[in-house]
Scaffold this active site. Sequence first.
Site, PDB file in Angstrom:
ATOM      1  N   GLY B 214       0.867  -1.237   0.136  1.00 32.84           N
ATOM      2  CA  GLY B 214      -0.129   0.082  -0.051  1.00 32.84           C
ATOM      3  C   GLY B 214       0.796   1.295   0.148  1.00 32.84           C
ATOM      4  N   SER B 215       0.305   2.277   0.707  1.00 35.36           N
ATOM      5  CA  SER B 215       0.921   3.471   0.606  1.00 35.36           C
ATOM      6  C   SER B 215       2.272   3.775   1.092  1.00 35.36           C
ATOM      7  CB  SER B 215       0.201   4.390   1.451  1.00 35.36           C
ATOM      8  OG  SER B 215      -1.206   4.597   0.704  1.00 35.36           O
TER       9      SER B 215
END
Lengths: 437, 484
Positions: B214-215
């Site tokens: 993810g981020s």
Amino acid sequence: MTARNREALALVPSALLLTAGLAAIFLRRDEFLSNESLVYGGVFLGLCLAAHLVIRWSAPNADPYIFPLVAVLACLGLVELYRIDESFAQAQARWFVIGLVMFAVTLASVRDLRWLQDNKYTIALASLVVLLLPRVPGIGQSTNGAYLSISVGPMSVQAAEFAKIGIVVFLAGYLRDTRQVLIHGGRRILGLSLPPLRHLGPLLVIWGTAMLMLIFIRDLGSSLMFFGAFLALLYVATGRLSYPLAGIGAFAAGAWFVGSRVGHVQDRVAAWRDPLDPELFNATGGSYQLAQSLFAQADGGLFGRGFGQAELGTMVDGDLVTTPLLPASQTDMIYALIVNETGLLGGAAILLAYLLIVQRGFRIASLARDPFHKLLATGLSAVFALQVFVIVGGVTKVIPLTGVTLPFMSYGGSSLMANFILLALLLRVSETARRPA
Amino acid sequence: MNTSIRNLFVVLVLLFGVLVAFTSRWTVFEDGDLRADALNRRDVIRAERVPRGRILAADGTVLARSVRERSRSSGTTRYVRRYPLGSKYVGPVGYSDTSLTQTGLERSMNEPLAGKAVKLTTAVDRLVTGDQRGDDIRTTLRPRVQQAALDGLGDRPGSVVALDPRTGKVLAMASRPGFDPNKAINESGYYASLTKRSDRVLLNRATQDAYVPGSVFKVVTAAAAIDSGKMTADTTVDGSNGQVFSGAPMNNYGGAQYGQVTLRTSLTNSVNTAFGNVAELVGKETMRRYMRRFGFDAKPPLDYPDDQLRASGSYRDGRLIPATSRFVDVARLGIGQDKLQVTPLQMAMVSAAVANRGRLMKPHLVDRIVDADGRVQREVEPELQQRVMGAGAADVLRSMMGDVVNEGTGTAASLSGITVGGKTGTAERDIRRGLNDLWFIGFAPLDDPKVAVAVVVENTTGAGGVVAAPIARDVMQAALGGDG
């Protein structure tokens, strides 16, 4: 120096070897050195010198090299047995004494070999009976599916060990009588000149017996040993290669037939082909023993790990000593243990010692004047050599592993006694040949 | 007959020659294979007779030691392994047992730990070498940091890795759930029950498990953008919600609209669509180059068993593919989605590389090897794994990550009195039930980082900034709090 003095002198190194070997094991086990090893070495030397005196008295002209070679092997065997478990070595030492007595008795009583020749049929019959006794319920015993021993009271006797001598005596006597007929043959069929059926018959009977042994005793090793000795004698008696070649073919066909049908032999062959297969390795009656033998040899390498350094995984379960890592290390597997502890060099040295004994045996045969003596010495040497080949070949995966002993080294009274009798007969032949006329 | 006798003897000599040949085969030519055969237990049995060296934490705390055990059935003495701290260090340390074999440092460091026992070949060697106790392994693991990591995870499945960015020392490596290696060795049936569990308890999640980053992966994308010179921190990109990438719309967290935003702001607020544009601008080729520099697409060079290490990168049908592959959607790769699977160790390495001004140090667990008499046999020196980016680009990225903790999504990681840099991540697992893998990677202090961490908490509700950042905070605080 006379031959006998050379023999006496040659016994000293083997006694020193025993002393040094035991010292190494003491050192490994207790981390201190006791004078026990010296005592054992001295006793061993004394026993051998006693046997030497018997030879000096009853066969003064006999070959002087064989007995010291045997002493070296026996003492190495004792050291290894001591290393596995003291009780083995103690029992083996007793058998060694009894074996030496048998040796002396045979040497002193069989002064004239003609007696053996005259009674060859009786001896043959007795040998066959002894061979088949292990199948008789009640006294027979089966080990790993093979019927090899008879139990007499508390003892168990290895039938094949004694029978091999009787059979060789018979074959030597029989072939002495019929060799002329076999050489000159009768009809020729397919390029092979066949002797008259009357004389071929008994040979076929011997082949049949070897096959029957395979089926009844279920042991490929001992039948290979017997039949090999038979072929060797047939070849030496007739000087014709066609007989042993035809014999090998017949034996191979028979062995293939039996091997593909008798379960116990089948298992042995499967284990021989792929001992490292995990399934066979873990199966009962599988390849565990052979695989461990190979592992033990690899563990030894070129120089070995030293006396007392091989891993046996020894377990003491009550009075019973077992070696789960190298099963039957005192009997079948003793060669693997020796290679483990003394390496390829030790193994090769032992094989060389056996080969030297065999060489002396054949030399005795060459020097003998009487054809029966020649054949007897050849047969005894050949059966001895084949026994070594069968067990060492089994342990090193040359042929399927079967349970015969390594002469003079493996634990067991029958083997030791029988081989000492064999040795006495060889020396008797030698004495007769070399006695100044 | 004498000719025949001689011929017969020749045949027997040949037969004996075969015996010698076969003995040579097993002892000299094929001995290696036989020795190494799994069925052959000789070396294992031999090794059991010698005490293995201890495995110690950086402060000397004993993590593994050997104790004597006398067996009544065979009358022999053997040594078995004990792990005084139970499950706490089972990930990095592993276990060593004759039937379970070995994992972790017990395996990768087996040779010094076992001493020369296994290699002894002759009786002479034995006399010469004398004492056979194995060497001690002093690890880089710090008990206080490890404890903070374990406490932070609590009962939640997940993993924490803490590195010293300046040296590559692994300060903590935690994986939950764990198991007690003492029980695995001594209690029959315990290990078998572990193998049947569905929660992958035997895995060291820090090095072996595959997570969608993810981020947190945006740090890699930003590094590629800045260091390659394609963008600066102030370059603006479109951050509006719902832009279409590779034929599918992409959304920002909470559907937020940003319009034109700078790269700096995009990282601070973790704007997905902006990073989708950044990644497309950077391109697959550059993305692949920077990923490789960070250590992706290969197993980390950790002093740890090779089969317990997993390479991070894009996976297709279970196989690693490069970022340049036509199967990779670069916009979604840029926000840590698409086919990315990473290990916590790899993400800690990303954080450490930024923290150490672009210089990625080789991660290592072993600090030094000390023999039974206390002599240092080998000391592990810090070693550069890769120069990932220029110091200038790294400094910019570091200050951007400072903003994330200062005013962005990672405020929960801030420490009183110490400035922290970091990045949060939330990888969706089960959208319907709101379950995510929650990430935080970061370092502290911001202006001179001495610790870099990666935290992942599996399958839980909430966002990385709320759940993972506080764990990272506690771990970094423990690491900065002096020795121990």
